[in-house]
Design a protein around this motif. Structure first.
Motif, PDB file in Angstrom:
ATOM      1  N   GLY A  18     -21.542  68.529  23.282  1.00  0.00           N
ATOM      2  CA  GLY A  18     -21.089  68.683  24.665  1.00  0.00           C
ATOM      3  C   GLY A  18     -21.395  67.429  25.455  1.00  0.00           C
ATOM      4  O   GLY A  18     -21.112  66.307  25.020  1.00  0.00           O
ATOM      5  N   VAL A  22     -20.786  63.098  25.009  1.00  0.00           N
ATOM      6  CA  VAL A  22     -19.896  62.335  25.889  1.00  0.00           C
ATOM      7  C   VAL A  22     -20.679  61.207  26.565  1.00  0.00           C
ATOM      8  O   VAL A  22     -20.226  60.062  26.640  1.00  0.00           O
ATOM      9  CB  VAL A  22     -19.276  63.278  26.955  1.00  0.00           C
ATOM     10  N   VAL A 223     -14.906  75.454  31.204  1.00  0.00           N
ATOM     11  CA  VAL A 223     -14.937  74.524  30.062  1.00  0.00           C
ATOM     12  C   VAL A 223     -16.386  74.371  29.614  1.00  0.00           C
ATOM     13  O   VAL A 223     -17.267  74.094  30.436  1.00  0.00           O
ATOM     14  CB  VAL A 223     -14.379  73.134  30.459  1.00  0.00           C
ATOM     15  N   VAL A 258     -12.238  77.522  27.884  1.00  0.00           N
ATOM     16  CA  VAL A 258     -12.036  76.431  26.931  1.00  0.00           C
ATOM     17  C   VAL A 258     -13.369  76.088  26.292  1.00  0.00           C
ATOM     18  O   VAL A 258     -14.358  75.848  26.991  1.00  0.00           O
ATOM     19  CB  VAL A 258     -11.463  75.187  27.657  1.00  0.00           C
ATOM     20  N   PRO A 296      -9.311  69.056  22.848  1.00  0.00           N
ATOM     21  CA  PRO A 296      -9.687  67.638  22.868  1.00  0.00           C
ATOM     22  C   PRO A 296      -9.890  67.180  24.316  1.00  0.00           C
ATOM     23  O   PRO A 296      -9.182  67.648  25.216  1.00  0.00           O
ATOM     24  CB  PRO A 296      -8.480  66.931  22.248  1.00  0.00           C
TER      25      PRO A 296
HETATM   26  N1  UDP Z   1     -15.691  69.450  26.272  1.00  0.00           N
HETATM   27  C1  UDP Z   1     -14.504  69.088  25.640  1.00  0.00           C
HETATM   28  N2  UDP Z   1     -13.748  70.062  25.068  1.00  0.00           N
HETATM   29  C2  UDP Z   1     -14.104  71.365  25.074  1.00  0.00           C
HETATM   30  C3  UDP Z   1     -15.301  71.738  25.733  1.00  0.00           C
HETATM   31  C4  UDP Z   1     -16.071  70.761  26.315  1.00  0.00           C
HETATM   32  O1  UDP Z   1     -14.131  67.927  25.613  1.00  0.00           O
HETATM   33  O2  UDP Z   1     -13.378  72.193  24.531  1.00  0.00           O
HETATM   34  C5  UDP Z   1     -16.527  68.398  26.900  1.00  0.00           C
HETATM   35  C6  UDP Z   1     -16.403  68.336  28.404  1.00  0.00           C
HETATM   36  O3  UDP Z   1     -15.324  67.527  28.773  1.00  0.00           O
HETATM   37  C7  UDP Z   1     -17.755  67.749  28.816  1.00  0.00           C
HETATM   38  C8  UDP Z   1     -18.696  68.233  27.741  1.00  0.00           C
HETATM   39  O4  UDP Z   1     -17.910  68.682  26.659  1.00  0.00           O
HETATM   40  O5  UDP Z   1     -17.703  66.349  28.830  1.00  0.00           O
HETATM   41  C9  UDP Z   1     -19.620  69.335  28.233  1.00  0.00           C
HETATM   42  O6  UDP Z   1     -20.591  68.762  29.026  1.00  0.00           O
HETATM   43  P1  UDP Z   1     -21.550  69.540  30.031  1.00  0.00           P
HETATM   44  O7  UDP Z   1     -22.536  68.559  30.535  1.00  0.00           O
HETATM   45  O8  UDP Z   1     -20.740  70.223  31.063  1.00  0.00           O
HETATM   46  O9  UDP Z   1     -22.229  70.668  29.158  1.00  0.00           O
HETATM   47  P2  UDP Z   1     -23.267  70.592  27.927  1.00  0.00           P
HETATM   48  O10 UDP Z   1     -22.448  70.720  26.692  1.00  0.00           O
HETATM   49  O11 UDP Z   1     -23.964  69.282  27.979  1.00  0.00           O
HETATM   50  O12 UDP Z   1     -24.173  71.749  28.118  1.00  0.00           O
END
Ligand code: UDP
Length: 458
Positions: A18, A22, A223, A258, A296
């Motif tokens: 997650g 990124v 998401v 998502v 994606p």
């Molecule tokens: N993300 C993605 N596709 C998905 C679900 C999540 O690209 O189907 C990416 C989203 O764009 C974000 C990251 O995963 O950049 C989730 O980051 P966040 O800090 O919100 O949550 P974490 O996973 O760190 O708890």
């Protein structure tokens, strides 16, 4: 950089991939553009992965075979860290590289960073991304909880790393309260968002591109990874409240979820998806909620722009990149008043903050935004402006300043001489009796490469 248990190349939205993935990827790219070369070391999770993958100018992911080449629980990765460290060291020596700094991500990587510092004298900047103590505080059952070992390692890293990056002042305070960390070691630098990728597209255009229904369909988006901490059940219960109070919405309120990996064999992981499926069923909102799986990241800017409201109902979020990406794409956010979300959302301006685990509060604010076109439009504009403050170039400036300060802490002498595999002329003579090439007895574990060692073999 060290990102041992999960790769920046992993599919996002899956179990262990997650925001941190990124962050690592985007920071490395931005640093690379500024001529700061970055190697990101991670462990291989499937057979046949290339060892080196370029992800931008001067930025590479180095995937090292360590333990079984398969996904497994992050806590088990600790067992294979000695092998991982040995392989990092061999790689660096083979490429004749000396790193100026280790930027380590997550507690698992921190253990490897401490070992590498012992060998190289290279200073460490540690980021946790989430804190075990905070996850445990909001855990509703033991299965959400984190191990004591994680807590102990986080404490050790807070004492021993050369600097710690906290994503928000609250993140820093939580380190101090929970682990008695020393405040002067901790620097607050927020996470970044790529505002060139995440930018607003007119809603009708975005919906048309994604083949989503146009008005009056009301679209709410979630998401993220499908795990209890993300509070998706709060969003489902809020959805039930909204359709109960406004029967007309039963046909045109759609919540897109998502993230997740329906094909996963992991019991706990698949179990969470099943739990949410049956919750939606029992709440009578099966037709309103659509679990569309992980997407994606390239699709997300359009998805955020296409929706009316993005919901972030997490119980804990040390930062919360989704909230920033959504705002940068012009979507107002309704989020739990927890962790980093309290900083990245301007309450009442770029979105709303509500108590976590409170379906009524979520239903109230989401419905308010869906009902009030003028409010939604003003928040859309404010959200884009707000996200600008976190654009990667700004965040990277702050990190580079810290890098420069910490790099000065490098110890002047290497505690262990180069391995000399690629350049036998420089190989130190008469080292350990166990292995004159790799100094295997000075590694924390017996050298895992002994059998394959090209020089020893000859
Ligand atoms: N993300 C993605 N596709 C998905 C679900 C999540 O690209 O189907 C990416 C989203 O764009 C974000 C990251 O995963 O950049 C989730 O980051 P966040 O800090 O919100 O949550 P974490 O996973 O760190 O708890």
């Amino acid at each position: 950089m060290l990102s041992v248990h999960t790769s920046p190349l992993a599919q996002l939205g899956g179990k262990e991939a997650g925001g941190m993935n990124v962050y690592v990827r985007e920071l490395a790219r931005e640093l690379g553009r500024r001529n700061v070369a970055v190697d990101i070391f991670t462990r291989s999770q499937k057979r046949g992965e290339p060892q080196i993958t370029e992800i931008g100018a001067n930025a590479r992911v180095v995937t090292l075979r360590t333990g079984p080449a398969a996904p497994y629980d992050k806590n088990l990765v600790l067992d294979y860290l000695p092998e991982f460290v040995g392989r990092v060291r061999c790689f660096a020596d083979d490429e004749d590289l000396q790193y100026d700094l280790i930027h380590s991500h997550y507690w698992v990587s921190g253990v490897a960073a401490l070992e590498l510092r012992k060998m190289w004298g290279t200073p460490i900047i540690q980021m946790f991304h989430t804190l075990g103590a905070m996850k445990n505080q909001v855990a509703k059952s033991a299965s959400w909880g984190e191990t004591d070992e994680r807590g102990a390692i986080e404490g050790q890293l807070l004492r021993e790393a050369d600097a710690i990056v906290a994503a928000t002042p609250l993140d820093r305070d939580q380190m101090i309260w929970n682990y008695a960390a020393r405040a002067e070691r901790i620097v607050v630098i927020p996470c970044g968002v790529d505002t060139t990728t995440f930018h607003p597209t007119p809603q009708a255009e975005a919906r048309a591109a994604l083949h989503l229904p146009q008005q009056p369909a009301r679209l709410v988006l979630f998401v993220g990874r499908i795990e209890p901490l993300k509070g998706i059940d709060t969003l489902l219960r809020a959805t039930e409240r909204m359709v109960q109070e406004r029967p007309a919405w039963r046909d045109d309120l759609h919540v897109l979820v998502v993230g997740g990996d329906r094909g996963s064999k992991d019991d706990q992981w698949a179990g969470e998806q099943q739990r949410l499926d049956s919750l939606a069923q029992s709440l009578g909102i099966r037709d309103n909620v659509h679990f569309v799986g992980a997407q994606p990241q390239s699709q997300l800017p359009l998805l955020y722009s296409a929706t009316d409201v993005v919901a972030v109902p997490s119980h804990y979020e040390s930062f919360g990149l989704v909230s920033l990406e959504a705002q940068a794409s012009g979507a107002p956010v309704v989020a739990s008043r927890v962790g980093g979300l309290q900083y990245t959302i301007q309450d009442g301006v770029s979105g709303f903050l509500v108590p976590y685990d409170d379906p009524d509060a979520f239903a109230g604010r989401i419905a308010q935004l869906l009902d009030d076109d003028a409010l939604r439009q003003s928040m859309q504009a404010a959200a884009v402006l707000n996200a600008e403050r976190y654009a990667w170039p700004r965040v990277t400036n702050e990190l580079l300043e810290l890098y420069t300060r910490v790099e000065r802490l490098r110890s002047p002498v290497h505690t262990i001489a180069p391995l000399g595999i690629s350049n036998p002329v420089q190989a130190p003579k008469a080292l350990s009796p166990a292995c004159a090439t790799c100094e295997a007895d000075k590694l924390p574990v017996p050298c895992p490469l002994l059998e394959a060692c090209p020089v020893q073999g000859s």
